[in-house]
Enzyme design. Structure first.
Site, PDB file in Angstrom:
ATOM      1  N   GLU A   1     -50.295 -23.307 -52.728  1.00  0.00           N
ATOM      2  CA  GLU A   1     -49.894 -23.963 -51.487  1.00  0.00           C
ATOM      3  C   GLU A   1     -48.422 -24.320 -51.507  1.00  0.00           C
ATOM      4  O   GLU A   1     -47.697 -24.130 -50.517  1.00  0.00           O
ATOM      5  CB  GLU A   1     -50.749 -25.226 -51.284  1.00  0.00           C
ATOM      6  CG  GLU A   1     -50.531 -25.919 -49.942  1.00  0.00           C
ATOM      7  CD  GLU A   1     -49.498 -27.041 -49.974  1.00  0.00           C
ATOM      8  OE1 GLU A   1     -49.221 -27.619 -48.909  1.00  0.00           O
ATOM      9  OE2 GLU A   1     -48.939 -27.332 -51.056  1.00  0.00           O
TER      10      GLU A   1
ATOM     11  N   ASP B   1     -52.376 -26.028 -56.982  1.00  0.00           N
ATOM     12  CA  ASP B   1     -51.080 -26.019 -57.658  1.00  0.00           C
ATOM     13  C   ASP B   1     -50.316 -27.322 -57.450  1.00  0.00           C
ATOM     14  O   ASP B   1     -50.660 -28.136 -56.592  1.00  0.00           O
ATOM     15  CB  ASP B   1     -50.227 -24.841 -57.184  1.00  0.00           C
ATOM     16  CG  ASP B   1     -49.935 -24.869 -55.689  1.00  0.00           C
ATOM     17  OD1 ASP B   1     -50.794 -25.347 -54.921  1.00  0.00           O
ATOM     18  OD2 ASP B   1     -48.849 -24.421 -55.278  1.00  0.00           O
TER      19      ASP B   1
END
Length: 484
Positions: free
Chosen positions: A145, A78
């Site tokens: 994350e 991400d």
């Protein structure tokens, strides 16, 4: 394909170009994950996703490297979605638009996602390359994350077989990270008591143009938090001209230093001139104070339509007091590691939701006691203003391993690549290494990466020469992994 696909190392930049083309903000990484899974299947590589959605790909050793230790390369899928005011961009649908600016790659009006897209691209380039020397390689790509390390928290045990892991989320050329801070989400909720608006004037005030940045890696700098500066402005104005808040918002993600904030205030017509004069004077003073740290600070006052409701006087006062005295920034520097922050916190988001003002704060510390201190301080503050607080997503720091084999090897190779000595450091930002090491305690970890400036802001950029150095380091390291 954009112009960055012509850069060297070609496979890495071509993969980064593909990553930019597929939207992947936190909680919307599945399209990118499935693209990678399907690519791995097309290459007949082992590939699986675990219960948290993390992706594991395995590539066999090249000839003569079968007896070396298995090495894992790790990146997160991400990115942080941040756009400049005036930039129309739907991060769930629109591709990032990278471009070359001298020695840097940037994005048009948004975060670039070099954090951690360059690391992700390097992992994929290793998998695709046919001319690298390497042992058995595992690539672990984790989910979400940036919004709480959810992939690493849910990582499947007994899944990876690697003896060594290289995390690719470091953001400075010539630096090797061997430890990092842990973190915890702090969510404060201040109930709103609404009442019918009986005031005659409404003003919308907006603060924008601040630098922003990473709430861990940049927390020790003089970058200003827009929500905290806004609180100071409101507190000074409240002492001059009574008003009530009808709306207030600031920031957009918990792990970025917010760059913007705005509010709608209602007040009597007779107090408008005093309030406007106070705001003008206060902002002029702030611009003088912050002309070096925040040269692009901008503040606007505009008349707006009268809202039907507003916060009552008590809610307005309690909210301003809370935001004004809320601890923010560096709490304490480390006694153990020189020039490293030990404990910090940053308010990242302020919004109205479920008849309450919600403040999203990220606390970080190298030690568990630091997070406990923040819990205590916030707990006392919310009790004083009639708010509530929830703590969640506590993740451990990554403690340096004094018996590591991969760290001295990485340094020796990096010194050779750079032509000068690489630095071994501990970082205040959160890396997934601590969580992964908790699940895989016998794994030897190190973190490396190229220079990325202004991560988590639309000014994010990655240094092209540093990417080449990073690739040389990574590929030489793969070729020199110790024997089993």
């Amino acid at each position: 394909m954009s112009e960055i696909s012509t850069l060297s190392p070609s496979l890495l930049w071509q993969w980064f170009d593909k990553v930019c083309a597929i939207p992947h903000p936190s909680y919307h990484e599945d399209e990118l994950a499935e693209f990678i899974v399907n690519w791995a299947k097309s290459k007949n590589l082992f590939v699986e996703r675990d219960e948290a959605g993390n992706v594991l790909i395995r590539k066999p050793a090249t000839a003569g490297m079968e007896n070396r230790q298995t090495i894992a390369l790790q990146a997160h899928l991400d990115m942080v979605p941040q756009a400049n005011a005036g930039t129309v961009h739907d991060f769930t649908k629109d591709p990032i638009q990278p471009y070359i600016d001298g020695e840097w790659v940037k994005a048009k009006g948004t975060t670039l996602g070099a954090d951690n897209g360059i690391g992700l691209a390097s992992c994929m380039a290793v998998l695709e390359s046919n001319d690298l020397v390497h042992p058995t390689v595992e690539v672990l790509l984790t989910m979400t994350e940036e919004a709480g390390m959810e992939g690493a928290i849910g990582l499947r045990p007994n899944w990876l077989t690697a003896d060594i892991m290289v995390n690719t989320d470091t953001e400075e050329n010539g630096e090797i990270y061997i430890g990092c801070a842990g973190g915890e989400n702090v969510n404060v909720s201040l109930p709103i008591q609404l009442e019918p608006n009986t005031q005659e004037t409404a003003l919308t005030i907006t603060l924008k143009g601040l630098n922003g940045g990473h709430s861990g890696a940049d927390i020790h700098t003089n970058r200003v938090n827009a929500i905290k500066l806004f609180a100071r402005i409101l507190a000074e104005a409240k002492a001059v001209a009574p008003f009530q808040i009808a709306d207030i918002q600031g920031g957009s993600v918990r792990n970025a230093i917010p760059r913007e904030a705005h509010a709608t205030l209602v007040l009597s017509a007779k107090n408008k001139e005093n309030l406007t004069a106070c705001l003008t004077e206060t902002v002029a003073q702030l611009k003088a104070e912050l002309k070096i740290a925040e040269p692009n600070l901008a503040f606007f006052v505009e008349e707006s339509a009268l809202p039907a409701q507003c916060f009552d006087a008590s809610t307005t006062e309690r909210l301003i007091h809370f935001l004004n005295v809320l601890p923010n920034g560096v709490v304490r520097n480390s006694d153990v590691v020189e020039n490293v922050v030990e404990t910090s916190l940053s308010i990242g988001v302020l919004k109205i939701e479920d008849n309450a003002v919600k403040a999203t704060i990220l606390a970080r510390s190298l030690i568990e006691g630091g997070k406990a201190d923040i819990r205590s301080k916030i707990g006392s503050l919310v009790a004083l203003v009639g708010a509530s607080v929830e703590f969640s997503g506590n993740y451990p720091g990554w403690e340096p391993n004094p018996s590591s084999q991969i760290v001295p090897l990485t340094k020796a190779i990096y010194d050779e690549v750079l032509g000068y000595e690489a630095e071994i450091k501990v970082i205040h930002a959160g890396l997934e290494c601590g969580l992964i090491n908790k699940i895989y305690p016998n794994m030897d970890l190190v973190s490396i990466g190229p220079t990325i400036h202004n991560a988590h802001s639309p000014d994010e950029k990655v240094h092209i020469p540093a990417v080449e150095n990073y690739w040389k380091l990574l590929t030489k390291l793969l070729a020199q992994v110790p024997a089993k």
